[in-house]
Design a protein around this motif. Sequence first.
Motif, PDB file in Angstrom:
ATOM      1  N   ASP A 138      20.029  33.634  22.880  1.00  0.00           N
ATOM      2  CA  ASP A 138      21.823  33.930  23.394  1.00  0.00           C
ATOM      3  C   ASP A 138      22.064  33.170  24.629  1.00  0.00           C
ATOM      4  O   ASP A 138      22.190  32.271  25.878  1.00  0.00           O
ATOM      5  CB  ASP A 138      21.883  35.059  23.352  1.00  0.00           C
ATOM      6  N   GLU A 139      20.167  34.178  25.878  1.00  0.00           N
ATOM      7  CA  GLU A 139      20.511  33.302  27.226  1.00  0.00           C
ATOM      8  C   GLU A 139      20.340  31.885  27.436  1.00  0.00           C
ATOM      9  O   GLU A 139      20.740  31.407  28.563  1.00  0.00           O
ATOM     10  CB  GLU A 139      19.458  33.951  27.948  1.00  0.00           C
TER      11      GLU A 139
ATOM     12  N   LEU B  17       8.747  26.118  16.345  1.00  0.00           N
ATOM     13  CA  LEU B  17      10.242  25.466  15.218  1.00  0.00           C
ATOM     14  C   LEU B  17      11.589  26.378  14.660  1.00  0.00           C
ATOM     15  O   LEU B  17      12.204  25.987  15.397  1.00  0.00           O
ATOM     16  CB  LEU B  17       9.603  24.622  13.306  1.00  0.00           C
ATOM     17  N   VAL B  18      10.773  27.370  14.324  1.00  0.00           N
ATOM     18  CA  VAL B  18      12.374  28.498  14.567  1.00  0.00           C
ATOM     19  C   VAL B  18      12.874  28.763  15.783  1.00  0.00           C
ATOM     20  O   VAL B  18      13.709  29.444  15.923  1.00  0.00           O
ATOM     21  CB  VAL B  18      11.432  30.186  14.270  1.00  0.00           C
ATOM     22  N   ILE B  19      12.227  29.151  16.825  1.00  0.00           N
ATOM     23  CA  ILE B  19      12.387  29.408  18.231  1.00  0.00           C
ATOM     24  C   ILE B  19      13.280  27.744  18.443  1.00  0.00           C
ATOM     25  O   ILE B  19      14.399  28.395  19.543  1.00  0.00           O
ATOM     26  CB  ILE B  19      11.116  29.284  18.828  1.00  0.00           C
ATOM     27  N   PHE B  20      13.111  26.751  18.918  1.00  0.00           N
ATOM     28  CA  PHE B  20      13.288  25.767  18.725  1.00  0.00           C
ATOM     29  C   PHE B  20      15.177  26.403  18.113  1.00  0.00           C
ATOM     30  O   PHE B  20      16.088  25.253  18.598  1.00  0.00           O
ATOM     31  CB  PHE B  20      13.305  24.119  18.267  1.00  0.00           C
ATOM     32  N   ALA B  21      14.981  26.376  16.827  1.00  0.00           N
ATOM     33  CA  ALA B  21      15.996  26.129  15.706  1.00  0.00           C
ATOM     34  C   ALA B  21      16.681  27.031  16.372  1.00  0.00           C
ATOM     35  O   ALA B  21      18.434  26.996  16.088  1.00  0.00           O
ATOM     36  CB  ALA B  21      15.878  26.904  14.197  1.00  0.00           C
ATOM     37  N   ASN B  22      16.781  28.320  16.621  1.00  0.00           N
ATOM     38  CA  ASN B  22      17.397  29.338  17.106  1.00  0.00           C
ATOM     39  C   ASN B  22      18.233  28.914  18.558  1.00  0.00           C
ATOM     40  O   ASN B  22      19.229  29.712  18.133  1.00  0.00           O
ATOM     41  CB  ASN B  22      16.299  30.647  17.783  1.00  0.00           C
TER      42      ASN B  22
ATOM     43  N   LYS C  80      21.578  29.577  25.322  1.00  0.00           N
ATOM     44  CA  LYS C  80      22.803  28.539  24.990  1.00  0.00           C
ATOM     45  C   LYS C  80      23.960  29.257  25.822  1.00  0.00           C
ATOM     46  O   LYS C  80      24.373  28.735  26.176  1.00  0.00           O
ATOM     47  CB  LYS C  80      23.163  29.512  23.672  1.00  0.00           C
ATOM     48  N   ARG C  81      23.792  30.292  26.676  1.00  0.00           N
ATOM     49  CA  ARG C  81      24.176  30.360  28.287  1.00  0.00           C
ATOM     50  C   ARG C  81      24.135  29.318  29.039  1.00  0.00           C
ATOM     51  O   ARG C  81      25.278  29.321  29.608  1.00  0.00           O
ATOM     52  CB  ARG C  81      24.368  32.002  27.939  1.00  0.00           C
ATOM     53  N   ARG C  82      22.359  29.885  29.173  1.00  0.00           N
ATOM     54  CA  ARG C  82      22.791  28.337  30.684  1.00  0.00           C
ATOM     55  C   ARG C  82      23.414  27.124  30.547  1.00  0.00           C
ATOM     56  O   ARG C  82      23.560  26.231  30.894  1.00  0.00           O
ATOM     57  CB  ARG C  82      21.199  28.274  30.696  1.00  0.00           C
ATOM     58  N   LEU C  83      23.209  26.236  28.795  1.00  0.00           N
ATOM     59  CA  LEU C  83      23.782  25.275  28.260  1.00  0.00           C
ATOM     60  C   LEU C  83      24.654  25.779  28.077  1.00  0.00           C
ATOM     61  O   LEU C  83      25.515  24.509  27.920  1.00  0.00           O
ATOM     62  CB  LEU C  83      22.838  25.000  27.353  1.00  0.00           C
ATOM     63  N   GLY C  84      25.985  26.519  28.196  1.00  0.00           N
ATOM     64  CA  GLY C  84      27.619  26.277  28.118  1.00  0.00           C
ATOM     65  C   GLY C  84      27.357  26.222  26.416  1.00  0.00           C
ATOM     66  O   GLY C  84      28.950  25.522  26.708  1.00  0.00           O
ATOM     67  N   LEU C  85      26.586  26.862  26.075  1.00  0.00           N
ATOM     68  CA  LEU C  85      26.889  26.548  24.070  1.00  0.00           C
ATOM     69  C   LEU C  85      27.909  27.496  23.474  1.00  0.00           C
ATOM     70  O   LEU C  85      27.508  28.462  24.412  1.00  0.00           O
ATOM     71  CB  LEU C  85      26.295  26.377  23.743  1.00  0.00           C
TER      72      LEU C  85
END
Length: 242
Positions: free
Chosen positions: A234-235, A162-167, A237-242
């Motif tokens: 962070d990686e 759950l923590v991994i999903f949240a981050n 989010k970068r791949r998703l363009g967020l």
Amino acid sequence: GSGTDSHRNFFSLMGTMAEFESVRELPIDRTSILQSTKFDTKLPLMRAIRTRTSISVLSSGFFLSFGLMALLQHLPAFAESIGLEEEQGTRILSWAGLTMIIGNICFGFAVDCLGPIWMLRLLLVTLTCLIFAWPYCYDEKTLRLLTLTYGGCVTVSFNLPLVIFANAFGAASPTAILHLSGLLNVIAAPGYLLGPTIVGYLYDLFGNYRAGSIFAGTSLFFSFISICFCLHPDEQKRRLGL
């Protein structure tokens, strides 16, 4: 009397209606409303499910479910098989429950230092080694030590996905976290039911828990391999363009 009350109620009703009309005529800032709900439409659920992070965590949870609870559920029976009394096995199991509570507090500081992904990898390696060592506990002292360590690791491994999903997705879509957590529970449910049953069947077949520990340990090892493919938040989010 009643006439005065009727007039009072009438004027009160008219005042309420006037207030309603004034509120209805207030300008509505639709742009701010759309901006406040933008994060929920920024990352569709299906796109979140297809990410490398989600696939890694979901597959890890699937394999984890088949081996995680085998030791705890078969602990009293295993204690009897090595010559201990039933009360001793039950007492060791109760102490394991205590370490499951304390584990969240103790490992919480470690998660802050290592991060949830590396912490989950470390826990899975530890759980795998403990499961493989399980059948070679021949006295109460070693069994207690192994079980207490195992119990402390088990409870944290439940919460870290759950923590991994949240981050990874919390800033883009908080609702995706709940959906992914529910999907993880659905995927893992068969394993929690079948895993201990398979270990019990292997005990009936071979007369010891070595085959069962190999099955459970292999499941945990595949869980570890799966989580190794999980991306840093962070990686991702970068791949998703967020």
